[in-house]
Design a protein around this motif. Structure first.
Motif, PDB file in Angstrom:
ATOM      1  N   LEU A 135       0.831  -1.204   0.000  1.00 34.70           N
ATOM      2  CA  LEU A 135       0.000   0.000   0.000  1.00 34.70           C
ATOM      3  C   LEU A 135       0.867   1.256   0.000  1.00 34.70           C
ATOM      4  CD1 LEU A 135      -2.788  -1.148   2.460  1.00 34.70           C
ATOM      5  CD2 LEU A 135      -3.143  -0.453   0.080  1.00 34.70           C
ATOM      6  N   ARG A 136       1.964   1.205   0.753  1.00 34.14           N
ATOM      7  CA  ARG A 136       2.863   2.361   0.786  1.00 34.14           C
ATOM      8  C   ARG A 136       3.487   2.581  -0.598  1.00 34.14           C
ATOM      9  NH1 ARG A 136       7.448   2.069   5.228  1.00 34.14           N
ATOM     10  NH2 ARG A 136       5.580   1.751   6.514  1.00 34.14           N
ATOM     11  N   ARG A 137       3.895   1.478  -1.235  1.00 37.83           N
ATOM     12  CA  ARG A 137       4.497   1.591  -2.572  1.00 37.83           C
ATOM     13  C   ARG A 137       3.469   2.098  -3.589  1.00 37.83           C
ATOM     14  NH1 ARG A 137       7.764   3.458  -5.787  1.00 37.83           N
ATOM     15  NH2 ARG A 137       8.271   2.272  -7.668  1.00 37.83           N
ATOM     16  N   MET A 138       2.235   1.606  -3.474  1.00 38.66           N
ATOM     17  CA  MET A 138       1.190   2.078  -4.384  1.00 38.66           C
ATOM     18  C   MET A 138       0.936   3.567  -4.183  1.00 38.66           C
ATOM     19  SD  MET A 138      -1.021   1.565  -6.795  1.00 38.66           S
ATOM     20  CE  MET A 138      -1.489  -0.152  -7.022  1.00 38.66           C
ATOM     21  N   ARG A 139       0.970   4.040  -2.952  1.00 37.84           N
ATOM     22  CA  ARG A 139       0.811   5.469  -2.669  1.00 37.84           C
ATOM     23  C   ARG A 139       1.907   6.277  -3.356  1.00 37.84           C
ATOM     24  NH1 ARG A 139      -3.761   8.082  -0.579  1.00 37.84           N
ATOM     25  NH2 ARG A 139      -4.553   6.962   1.237  1.00 37.84           N
ATOM     26  N   GLN A 140       3.133   5.756  -3.279  1.00 40.61           N
ATOM     27  CA  GLN A 140       4.250   6.452  -3.911  1.00 40.61           C
ATOM     28  C   GLN A 140       4.054   6.534  -5.420  1.00 40.61           C
ATOM     29  OE1 GLN A 140       7.491   3.989  -2.578  1.00 40.61           O
ATOM     30  NE2 GLN A 140       7.846   5.198  -0.718  1.00 40.61           N
ATOM     31  N   ILE A 141       3.661   5.429  -6.015  1.00 40.84           N
ATOM     32  CA  ILE A 141       3.493   5.390  -7.471  1.00 40.84           C
ATOM     33  C   ILE A 141       2.348   6.306  -7.905  1.00 40.84           C
ATOM     34  CG2 ILE A 141       2.813   3.927  -9.411  1.00 40.84           C
ATOM     35  CD1 ILE A 141       4.291   1.625  -8.036  1.00 40.84           C
ATOM     36  N   MET A 142       1.184   6.127  -7.313  1.00 39.69           N
ATOM     37  CA  MET A 142       0.029   6.908  -7.739  1.00 39.69           C
ATOM     38  C   MET A 142       0.140   8.366  -7.295  1.00 39.69           C
ATOM     39  SD  MET A 142      -1.235   4.593  -9.476  1.00 39.69           S
ATOM     40  CE  MET A 142      -2.794   5.132 -10.130  1.00 39.69           C
ATOM     41  N   GLY A 143       1.048   8.621  -6.346  1.00 37.44           N
ATOM     42  CA  GLY A 143       1.318  10.003  -5.969  1.00 37.44           C
ATOM     43  C   GLY A 143       1.990  10.786  -7.074  1.00 37.44           C
ATOM     44  N   LEU A 144       2.516  10.095  -8.080  1.00 37.59           N
ATOM     45  CA  LEU A 144       3.104  10.768  -9.241  1.00 37.59           C
ATOM     46  C   LEU A 144       2.035  11.384 -10.134  1.00 37.59           C
ATOM     47  CD1 LEU A 144       5.801   8.089 -10.208  1.00 37.59           C
ATOM     48  CD2 LEU A 144       6.173  10.239  -8.981  1.00 37.59           C
ATOM     49  N   ASN A 145       0.801  10.921  -9.976  1.00 33.68           N
ATOM     50  CA  ASN A 145      -0.295  11.523 -10.744  1.00 33.68           C
ATOM     51  C   ASN A 145      -0.578  12.936 -10.225  1.00 33.68           C
ATOM     52  OD1 ASN A 145      -0.735   9.175 -12.256  1.00 33.68           O
ATOM     53  ND2 ASN A 145      -2.182   8.356 -10.747  1.00 33.68           N
ATOM     54  N   LYS A 146      -1.035  13.794 -11.104  1.00 32.35           N
ATOM     55  CA  LYS A 146      -1.467  15.131 -10.727  1.00 32.35           C
ATOM     56  C   LYS A 146      -2.982  15.188 -10.884  1.00 32.35           C
ATOM     57  CE  LYS A 146       2.826  17.079 -12.573  1.00 32.35           C
ATOM     58  NZ  LYS A 146       3.399  17.916 -13.675  1.00 32.35           N
ATOM     59  N   VAL A 147      -3.655  15.302  -9.757  1.00 34.19           N
ATOM     60  CA  VAL A 147      -5.122  15.295  -9.783  1.00 34.19           C
ATOM     61  C   VAL A 147      -5.620  16.733  -9.883  1.00 34.19           C
ATOM     62  CG1 VAL A 147      -7.215  14.467  -8.674  1.00 34.19           C
ATOM     63  CG2 VAL A 147      -5.067  13.213  -8.363  1.00 34.19           C
ATOM     64  N   LEU A 148      -5.872  17.168 -11.106  1.00 37.12           N
ATOM     65  CA  LEU A 148      -6.404  18.505 -11.356  1.00 37.12           C
ATOM     66  C   LEU A 148      -7.897  18.395 -11.655  1.00 37.12           C
ATOM     67  CD1 LEU A 148      -3.568  20.012 -13.599  1.00 37.12           C
ATOM     68  CD2 LEU A 148      -3.652  19.761 -11.116  1.00 37.12           C
ATOM     69  N   ARG A 149      -8.522  19.513 -11.845  1.00 35.06           N
ATOM     70  CA  ARG A 149      -9.940  19.518 -12.243  1.00 35.06           C
ATOM     71  C   ARG A 149     -10.012  19.482 -13.756  1.00 35.06           C
ATOM     72  NH1 ARG A 149     -14.147  18.776 -11.330  1.00 35.06           N
ATOM     73  NH2 ARG A 149     -15.404  20.605 -10.795  1.00 35.06           N
ATOM     74  N   SER A 150     -10.662  18.476 -14.287  1.00 33.21           N
ATOM     75  CA  SER A 150     -10.725  18.292 -15.734  1.00 33.21           C
ATOM     76  C   SER A 150     -12.106  18.662 -16.266  1.00 33.21           C
ATOM     77  CB  SER A 150     -10.390  16.844 -16.102  1.00 33.21           C
ATOM     78  OG  SER A 150      -9.033  16.570 -15.869  1.00 33.21           O
ATOM     79  N   PHE A 151     -12.143  19.733 -17.065  1.00 37.92           N
ATOM     80  CA  PHE A 151     -13.351  20.116 -17.790  1.00 37.92           C
ATOM     81  C   PHE A 151     -13.170  19.761 -19.263  1.00 37.92           C
ATOM     82  CE2 PHE A 151     -13.600  23.569 -14.334  1.00 37.92           C
ATOM     83  CZ  PHE A 151     -14.380  22.766 -13.522  1.00 37.92           C
ATOM     84  N   ILE A 152     -12.747  18.526 -19.490  1.00 39.46           N
ATOM     85  CA  ILE A 152     -12.429  18.048 -20.843  1.00 39.46           C
ATOM     86  C   ILE A 152     -13.664  17.496 -21.534  1.00 39.46           C
ATOM     87  CG2 ILE A 152     -11.074  16.344 -22.141  1.00 39.46           C
ATOM     88  CD1 ILE A 152      -8.933  16.569 -19.922  1.00 39.46           C
ATOM     89  N   GLY A 153     -14.533  16.823 -20.774  1.00 39.85           N
ATOM     90  CA  GLY A 153     -15.750  16.273 -21.364  1.00 39.85           C
ATOM     91  C   GLY A 153     -15.485  14.998 -22.131  1.00 39.85           C
ATOM     92  N   LEU A 154     -15.979  14.942 -23.383  1.00 45.69           N
ATOM     93  CA  LEU A 154     -15.840  13.763 -24.235  1.00 45.69           C
ATOM     94  C   LEU A 154     -16.520  12.538 -23.613  1.00 45.69           C
ATOM     95  CD1 LEU A 154     -12.139  14.255 -25.381  1.00 45.69           C
ATOM     96  CD2 LEU A 154     -14.158  14.327 -26.854  1.00 45.69           C
ATOM     97  N   GLY A 155     -17.597  12.785 -22.880  1.00 42.28           N
ATOM     98  CA  GLY A 155     -18.338  11.676 -22.281  1.00 42.28           C
ATOM     99  C   GLY A 155     -17.846  11.277 -20.908  1.00 42.28           C
ATOM    100  N   PHE A 156     -16.833  11.977 -20.384  1.00 39.15           N
ATOM    101  CA  PHE A 156     -16.300  11.688 -19.053  1.00 39.15           C
ATOM    102  C   PHE A 156     -16.358  12.966 -18.212  1.00 39.15           C
ATOM    103  CE2 PHE A 156     -14.213   8.827 -22.029  1.00 39.15           C
ATOM    104  CZ  PHE A 156     -14.338   7.582 -21.418  1.00 39.15           C
ATOM    105  N   HIS A 157     -17.043  12.900 -17.084  1.00 36.61           N
ATOM    106  CA  HIS A 157     -17.235  14.080 -16.252  1.00 36.61           C
ATOM    107  C   HIS A 157     -16.988  13.725 -14.790  1.00 36.61           C
ATOM    108  CE1 HIS A 157     -19.322  16.287 -19.536  1.00 36.61           C
ATOM    109  NE2 HIS A 157     -19.687  15.070 -19.887  1.00 36.61           N
ATOM    110  N   ASP A 158     -16.369  14.637 -14.079  1.00 33.46           N
ATOM    111  CA  ASP A 158     -16.199  14.424 -12.645  1.00 33.46           C
ATOM    112  C   ASP A 158     -17.574  14.430 -11.983  1.00 33.46           C
ATOM    113  OD1 ASP A 158     -14.937  13.934 -10.283  1.00 33.46           O
ATOM    114  OD2 ASP A 158     -13.743  15.778 -10.276  1.00 33.46           O
TER     115      ASP A 158
END
Length: 942
Positions: free
Chosen positions: A59-82
């Motif tokens: 779990l700690r390693r997974m946190r490190q890996i997925m912590g590389l993602n940048k979780v911004l607000r996406s108003f991109i659309g294309l059928g995918f919405h927050d």
């Protein structure tokens, strides 16, 4: 020192395993395995995987890996919405093993909770689309579009082309091209608002987006008339939330409506899993792909739910199938349906108008600043002309916002239910507007601001279920009531052969709730998804090691799609070598039914290969079929170990024969749980295989979905793996589903499993084989095993023969097991009148013994019926399952006791499961097809 995860995952302890081996007559586990797996394919060296991590370290390693993602607000659309997942739904469904570990509802009596939730989903889709019948979900929007066009081609009989609006989402167009090209259907893409029927025949359907990919709302009424005059069908891919305020597709002439229910409370998850949907006019219901839940009645006349029109299931249609979809996205469809139940029609409309109001405010501010907004008619998405799209996207990133680049001077802004006033003001600043002329009024419900002809006037979600559970207390209790009606892995073993219902460990599931896992839009810039890409890299490498292959694609989002993608890679390989004429796919008669369906979808002709008396592929018949189709053979599809649960000794020769005739070998990965670490598809000589991550690699079945079905290929097939239009430099071939990595978020489950098992994956395989042989041995004097390997043993599952019983059926046994609190094994497949049992490695000796004791008790009852000691119809088997209501009635009309009915063994009393309904009348359900929530009057009458 932390306990190794493998000891948590594998059911039998070392002492228990030793006792089981003694029962089988072996001293060590390796001695048993040496007798089960043919020496010629046996791998002796350990898997080249890193040492196993503890749960905490993984779990700690997974946190490190997925912590590389940048979780911004996406108003991109294309059928995918927050979206905001209500915590009562997140905690009680998404994070609840009572919901996520259940199996597909084939045994309807013990799946009434899920079936009711799916009836809610179908009702929701039917109401919002204003069409007659909706299915229990599909895989994603792109494949739903392709399925709809495939349905139209089959319905119009002989049609050879479809027209697709160029304003559909790009990923949907790509998946449609992939699917239609494979079967020779021409795809014409263009401006649908200028389309006119030219009088020529052969058009199957026209596909449009509503609102379109640029956010524009079109009136398709005139188009519907034109399409119908051409003898074709109108297919609409719609935004579900918009249908709460916009005119429904069924009201302006759509024949089929598809889409994605993701924005109804299901996290983005970097593309999935999400539940797509399809609704059709009544005349098309018998061609509807996927699963359809219907209302029937049980033996006592009570309302009961079940899978309807099961002849549509692809394992029955086989090579006559028009689709290979044999699953759904049940867990996600349940979440989406409960989002509608929790909010109700007025709540959904309020959410829609809030999003729309934010878009109206933003459009007004942009227009006052002199910017050009593409259309006056929009729901939540604006397409805006700007001097330089790249510059604007960079400025938006400063505020943590992703926008969509449409072209060099056009950007898209797709707002969602989570949009805040601060974000709207930041968007204005990004557009170069320093001050808003008006204050956003997000909490004040605004009227619909588009042409009146687009306004919805019809009611929806009028059934009481959508108007009764709006407090969290009531919602929590409703969800618990439904969960309590079902049997899932948190209650008892689910011994379904070929389905591998193993432990889905809590540590594997935990990352799904992390924002850095579930909060990413699938089309964010590459530098925002570095964590995901690192995790994919690991998992692909690990799966390649387990399969003995060179490369892996994680894109296929179900086992059926893995079959399709694997065969498509073979088709593309032959075409690239100038051998596109190879169009024969050889398939054993014992194969999974989706195998021939997938082959047909790739444009192959299916030629059956018979099996011998031991259930193995007949080598002589294979040779004859290869010779009869020489120069035409494209592939052989083979399941290994065989569908009959044994390691065929001739597998290496079979692969060589196919290669000698210029074909490729596709291995179905359904039974990989008997291979990992002991042998591999590459070792036996296959060229490609799909893997069911929802079987061997621990993603839960979710009550009938989600799944992930990646393909692994040898080096020569690597160039023919699925690509995606967003990949540009590494494009490869066309996509097979909407998102670049399919159901990306749940790949974290398999990553956790492999990381925590490491090379000890082989121990899981060995114990799966041990458990299956132990069950076969314990039951052999009651129910002999139909097929065994050369040494008299089975692989990871066994098929029990019931052919010596004539008055009792395997269905009676399946229903009686419910009284013991067990889900039945796989019934009458691959051989009629049998039960196929796969206990998996996760079940303990105590649980295996309980199950065997239940089966032996049932055997005694069967002998009583067969001998005439028990009444031929009024007996515990024919009357099973027994509900609490039937047992507590003042009158007991049966020849056997209440105790025998409800408590056949002492341990059943400890945690009694009461089936909510008695045996369901399947024939009645198909003759009186109802696929939506029953009315209060109907429920009262039953």
């Amino acid at each position: 020192m932390p306990t190794q995860f493998s000891r948590r995952h594998i059911g039998p302890s070392a002492d228990e395993a030793e006792r089981m081996l003694q029962t089988l007559g072996f001293k060590t586990l390796d001695e048993l395995i040496d007798q089960v797996v043919p020496e010629g394919i046996r791998v002796r060296e350990p898997l080249n995987l890193a040492p196993p991590l503890s749960e905490e370290l993984a779990l700690r390693r997974m946190r490190q890996i997925m912590g590389l993602n940048k979780v911004l607000r996406s108003f991109i659309g294309l059928g995918f919405h927050d979206t905001f997942t209500p915590p009562v739904i997140q905690r009680n469904i998404l994070e609840n093993p009572g919901w996520y570990t259940a199996y597909t509802p084939y045994q309807a009596e013990i799946a009434q909770g899920r079936l009711e939730a799916l009836i809610n989903f179908q009702t929701m889709i039917r109401d919002l689309t204003a069409l007659d019948v909706a299915n229990a979900s599909l895989l994603d929007e792109g494949t739903a579009c392709a399925e709809a066009l495939g349905l139209a081609v089959a319905q119009t009989q002989g049609a050879a082309r479809v027209f697709v609006s160029d304003k559909c989402h790009p990923h949907s167009i790509e998946v449609v091209r992939t699917r239609m090209d494979a079967v020779g259907i021409r795809v014409e893409v263009g401006d649908v608002m200028k389309w006119k029927h030219d009088g020529t025949k052969g058009l199957a359907a026209v596909l449009v987006q509503y609102p379109d990919t640029l956010g524009v709302i079109h009136d398709y009424s005139a188009l519907a008339t034109e399409v119908h005059d051409a003898g074709a069908l109108l297919v609409v891919s719609a935004d579900l939330l918009s249908l709460t305020v916009l005119r429904a597709p069924g009201e302006f002439g759509a024949d089929i409506c598809v889409g994605n229910s993701q924005r109804f409370g299901v996290p983005l998850g970097f593309g999935g899993p999400h539940a797509a949907f399809m609704a059709v006019k009544d005349a098309l219901k018998r061609r509807l792909p996927g699963r359809l839940i219907g209302v029937s009645k049980d033996a006592a006349g009570r309302t009961a739910y079940r899978l309807s029109l099961q002849t549509r299931e692809q394992h029955i249609r086989r090579e006559k199938a028009t689709s290979n979809i044999c699953t759904a996205q049940v867990l996600l469809a349940v979440m989406a349906s409960m989002y509608a139940v929790y909010h109700g029609p007025q709540g959904l409309k309020s959410i829609a108008l809030r999003v729309h109001g934010a878009a109206v405010w933003l459009a007004g501010e942009l227009l006052r600043a002199g910017l050009d907004v593409l259309s006056d008619d929009f729901f939540d998405t604006l397409s805006v002309r700007v001097p330089n799209a790249d510059d604007l996207l960079k400025r938006a990133l400063i505020f943590g916002i992703n926008l969509r680049k449409i072209d060099a001077t056009t950007v898209g802004v797709a707002l969602d239910e989570r949009v805040s006033e601060e974000e709207l003001l930041n968007l204005l600043t990004a557009f170069g507007i320093s001050k808003a002329q008006q204050k956003p009024a997000l909490d004040a419900e605004q009227p619909l601001h588009c042409s009146a002809r687009h306004h919805r006037a019809s009611a929806f979600l009028t059934h009481p279920v959508f108007n009764s559970y709006h407090s969290e207390t009531e919602m929590m209790r409703y969800l618990h009531r439904l969960e309590s009606k079902d049997i899932a892995l948190n209650r008892s073993m689910i011994p379904l052969g070929s389905c591998t219902m193993k432990l889905n460990a809590a540590a594997e599931m935990m990352p799904l709730s992390w924002p850095e896992v579930n909060g990413l839009h699938p089309f964010v810039p590459a530098d925002q998804s570095e964590g995901y890409r690192s995790m994919f890299h690991d998992l692909e490498a690990w799966l390649a090691e387990c399969t003995g292959f060179d490369a892996v694609s994680l894109q296929p989002n179900a086992g059926s799609q893995g079959e399709y993608a694997g065969l498509l890679a073979i088709k593309r390989f032959h075409a690239a070598r100038g051998e596109g004429h190879r169009d024969v796919c050889l398939i054993p008669t014992s194969a999974h039914g989706t195998n021939p369906a997938s082959a047909v979808m790739c444009g192959f002709k299916v030629v059956a290969v018979t099996c011998d008396n031991q259930g193995n592929i007949s080598v002589d018949d294979l040779k004859a079929k290869l010779e009869a189709n020489k120069d035409k053979v494209a592939a052989l599809m083979v399941t290994y170990p065989s569908t009959h649960g044994v390691f065929e000794e001739s597998i290496v020769e079979i692969c060589r024969l196919v290669h000698d005739h210029g074909g490729q070998v596709y291995m179905d990965g359904a039974n990989m749980n008997a291979q990992v670490g002991l042998t591999s598809p590459g070792r036996i000589g296959a060229d490609v295989c799909h893997l069911n991550l929802h079987k061997t690699f621990c993603i839960p079945h979710g009550g009938g979905g989600p799944g992930v079905g990646p393909i692994a290929v040898a080096a020569h097939l690597r160039p023919h793996l699925p690509g995606h239009h967003t990949w540009a430099a590494e494009r490869q071939e066309g996509a097979v589903c909407s998102a670049p990595w399919g159901s990306a978020s749940i790949c974290t489950i398999s990553w956790m499993y492999v990381a925590m098992m490491g090379p000890r994956l082989v121990d899981a395989t060995k114990n799966a084989i041990l458990n299956a042989n132990y069950v076969a041995k314990k039951l052999e004097d009651c129910f002999p095993t139909l097929y065994k390997g050369a040494k008299g043993l089975v692989a990871h599952e066994c098929i029990l023969d019931f052919s010596h019983f004539h008055k009792v059926t395997v269905e009676d046994v399946a229903k009686r097991l419910m009284d013991f609190g067990y889900h039945a094994p796989t019934m009458s497949w691959p051989v009629a009148g049998t039960l196929m049992i796969e206990p998996t490695e996760s079940e303990s000796l105590a649980e295996l013994d309980r199950f065997c004791e239940a089966m032996r008790c049932i055997h005694e009852e069967m002998i009583g019926v067969e001998s005439g000691s028990y009444h031929p119809t009024d007996n515990t088997l024919k009357q099973a399952p027994h509900t609490a209501a039937s047992v507590v009635k003042s009158e007991w009309p049966h020849a056997y006791t209440r105790e025998a009915a409800a408590f056949p063994l002492p341990w059943v009393q400890e945690a009694k499961y009461w089936p909510p309904v008695s045996r369901i009348d399947n024939v009645y359900g198909d003759r009186h097809l109802i696929c939506t929530c029953v009315s209060v009057e109907e429920a009262a009458a039953s």
